[in-house]
Design a protein around this motif. Sequence first.
Motif, PDB file in Angstrom:
ATOM      1  N   THR A   1      38.721  41.992  35.290  1.00  0.00           N
ATOM      2  CA  THR A   1      39.338  41.878  36.518  1.00  0.00           C
ATOM      3  C   THR A   1      40.853  41.812  36.729  1.00  0.00           C
ATOM      4  O   THR A   1      41.273  41.769  37.756  1.00  0.00           O
ATOM      5  CB  THR A   1      40.071  40.568  35.556  1.00  0.00           C
ATOM      6  OG1 THR A   1      38.400  39.670  34.674  1.00  0.00           O
ATOM      7  CG2 THR A   1      40.139  39.165  35.742  1.00  0.00           C
TER       8      THR A   1
ATOM      9  N   ASN B   1      41.932  38.180  44.802  1.00  0.00           N
ATOM     10  CA  ASN B   1      40.985  38.065  45.055  1.00  0.00           C
ATOM     11  C   ASN B   1      40.355  39.670  44.099  1.00  0.00           C
ATOM     12  O   ASN B   1      41.214  40.187  44.260  1.00  0.00           O
ATOM     13  CB  ASN B   1      41.032  39.151  46.414  1.00  0.00           C
ATOM     14  CG  ASN B   1      41.264  37.917  47.873  1.00  0.00           C
ATOM     15  OD1 ASN B   1      40.510  36.987  47.927  1.00  0.00           O
ATOM     16  ND2 ASN B   1      41.573  38.454  48.989  1.00  0.00           N
ATOM     17  N   TYR B   2      38.943  40.134  43.793  1.00  0.00           N
ATOM     18  CA  TYR B   2      39.299  40.748  42.631  1.00  0.00           C
ATOM     19  C   TYR B   2      37.963  41.838  43.533  1.00  0.00           C
ATOM     20  O   TYR B   2      37.295  41.276  44.675  1.00  0.00           O
ATOM     21  CB  TYR B   2      38.249  40.042  41.696  1.00  0.00           C
ATOM     22  CG  TYR B   2      39.292  39.629  41.080  1.00  0.00           C
ATOM     23  CD1 TYR B   2      40.294  40.205  40.048  1.00  0.00           C
ATOM     24  CD2 TYR B   2      39.503  38.473  40.932  1.00  0.00           C
ATOM     25  CE1 TYR B   2      41.847  39.355  39.824  1.00  0.00           C
ATOM     26  CE2 TYR B   2      40.557  37.374  40.832  1.00  0.00           C
ATOM     27  CZ  TYR B   2      41.618  38.455  39.642  1.00  0.00           C
ATOM     28  OH  TYR B   2      42.308  37.439  39.296  1.00  0.00           O
TER      29      TYR B   2
ATOM     30  N   ASP C   1      33.207  41.762  40.726  1.00  0.00           N
ATOM     31  CA  ASP C   1      32.390  40.198  39.518  1.00  0.00           C
ATOM     32  C   ASP C   1      32.776  41.010  38.400  1.00  0.00           C
ATOM     33  O   ASP C   1      32.029  41.965  38.041  1.00  0.00           O
ATOM     34  CB  ASP C   1      31.422  40.463  40.586  1.00  0.00           C
ATOM     35  CG  ASP C   1      30.905  39.205  39.913  1.00  0.00           C
ATOM     36  OD1 ASP C   1      31.807  38.851  38.554  1.00  0.00           O
ATOM     37  OD2 ASP C   1      30.527  38.043  40.272  1.00  0.00           O
TER      38      ASP C   1
ATOM     39  N   ILE D   1      30.011  40.956  36.960  1.00  0.00           N
ATOM     40  CA  ILE D   1      28.128  42.137  36.833  1.00  0.00           C
ATOM     41  C   ILE D   1      28.772  43.268  36.107  1.00  0.00           C
ATOM     42  O   ILE D   1      27.805  44.275  35.025  1.00  0.00           O
ATOM     43  CB  ILE D   1      28.837  42.405  37.921  1.00  0.00           C
ATOM     44  CG1 ILE D   1      28.160  41.424  39.343  1.00  0.00           C
ATOM     45  CG2 ILE D   1      27.905  44.345  38.893  1.00  0.00           C
ATOM     46  CD1 ILE D   1      28.046  41.578  40.975  1.00  0.00           C
TER      47      ILE D   1
END
Lengths: 230, 230
Positions: B182, B197-198, B201, B204
């Motif tokens: 993150t 926005n990243y 994920d 994952i």
Amino acid sequence: MDLLWVLILVLLSLSRYNMAMADSNSVSHSGNALNLESVRDSLIRQEDTIVFSLIERARYPVNSRLYNQTLGLVPGFSRSLVHFIVKETEAIQAKAGRYENPEENPFFPNGLPPSVVPTHKYPQALSRRIHYGKYVAEVKFREAPQDYEPLIRAKDRDALMNLLTFKNVEEMVKKRVAKKATVFGQEVTLGNNSSGNYKIDPLIVSHLYAEWVMPLTKLVEVEYLLRRLD
Amino acid sequence: MDLLWVLILVLLSLSRYNMAMADSNSVSHSGNALNLESVRDSLIRQEDTIVFSLIERARYPVNSRLYNQTLGLVPGFSRSLVHFIVKETEAIQAKAGRYENPEENPFFPNGLPPSVVPTHKYPQALSRRIHYGKYVAEVKFREAPQDYEPLIRAKDRDALMNLLTFKNVEEMVKKRVAKKATVFGQEVTLGNNSSGNYKIDPLIVSHLYAEWVMPLTKLVEVEYLLRRLD
């Protein structure tokens, strides 16, 4: 910092700039939309890559023997060990077809073996010329050909360099990469309290951009423009 | 996600785990202080490297042809193109002396050329055996040989695996790598407002650790321990 590894890093970072095509924000994936905004988005994303690489590199001490040409570390090879490793790695990647892509540029193009893999057809909605060229310079030229053409014909490098230089944009880039170094270089823990330790000095990243990445990028742009009307 | 590239990534990440020696927090640089804390510090730093690599990899689409053995992309080579590139790259690095370092492990050790550069003397305050071994397993063994020895003599893999498994530590690692994904995957801008926005994920990354990195790491630890008393 050891100047030589900084140079290698900068060269690598410039190479990554050239790999912008493969980026999801890339120019070629966006069809005909060759404009300064899409190029900038791609370059801004490349900053993350460069900051990540600098943070990773900062973990290791300088190894100046690696860059020393006079040590003769590789028998029968008169250059440095890092030269040997980069050159040989590029030879393998050439065999694997990397430089068939007109946007991939080897550091040592002389004597590379040919590709052995089947040819890949690269989508070229844009002209091959642009793929070989430098996006930023090409976009700036297209936006104001009347400003560039006389300077190109006069081969006036200094005036071209001035025309390519936007001080406020450069200041913004310097601030942004320093902020990225701060964010990406922090020690992340599960608690709320930050350790206050950083893996790399944000000022060094900012200086690296100001002293190396941006000037060298503009040098490449000037060289590209000088050949633009040939 | 393409399973094959995940596997390659995991293999690469395990390799980075093994490169802990070169890390500034490394075990061998801290002299005789072979303890679980120093090993953990080093592994936690390696998480950053893995998360950086995942973010970088996530920029590009899957290219499954690269991993396909049946396409015969490289004439005279029966494996996949990625196998060719990794194997040939390791051959060059072997010539440059990489695998003289007992902590560097090639993926394809068969048929590697010998090093051509002068031998480097690695500092070995600890025994060569430990350098060849797996730090975490060795440290755990030393902390409680009475628990491990009977299981090793009985070659009881399942019991060793249980002894090596600390559920609460694994949960913490999963949470921490998700947080790192993150933080490092955010879009950094000069303004205060995050875009939200990243680049990857975080779940994952967390799953990748839970399903691949940690189980494979423990598998290596079990194999190491089974040979520990030989």
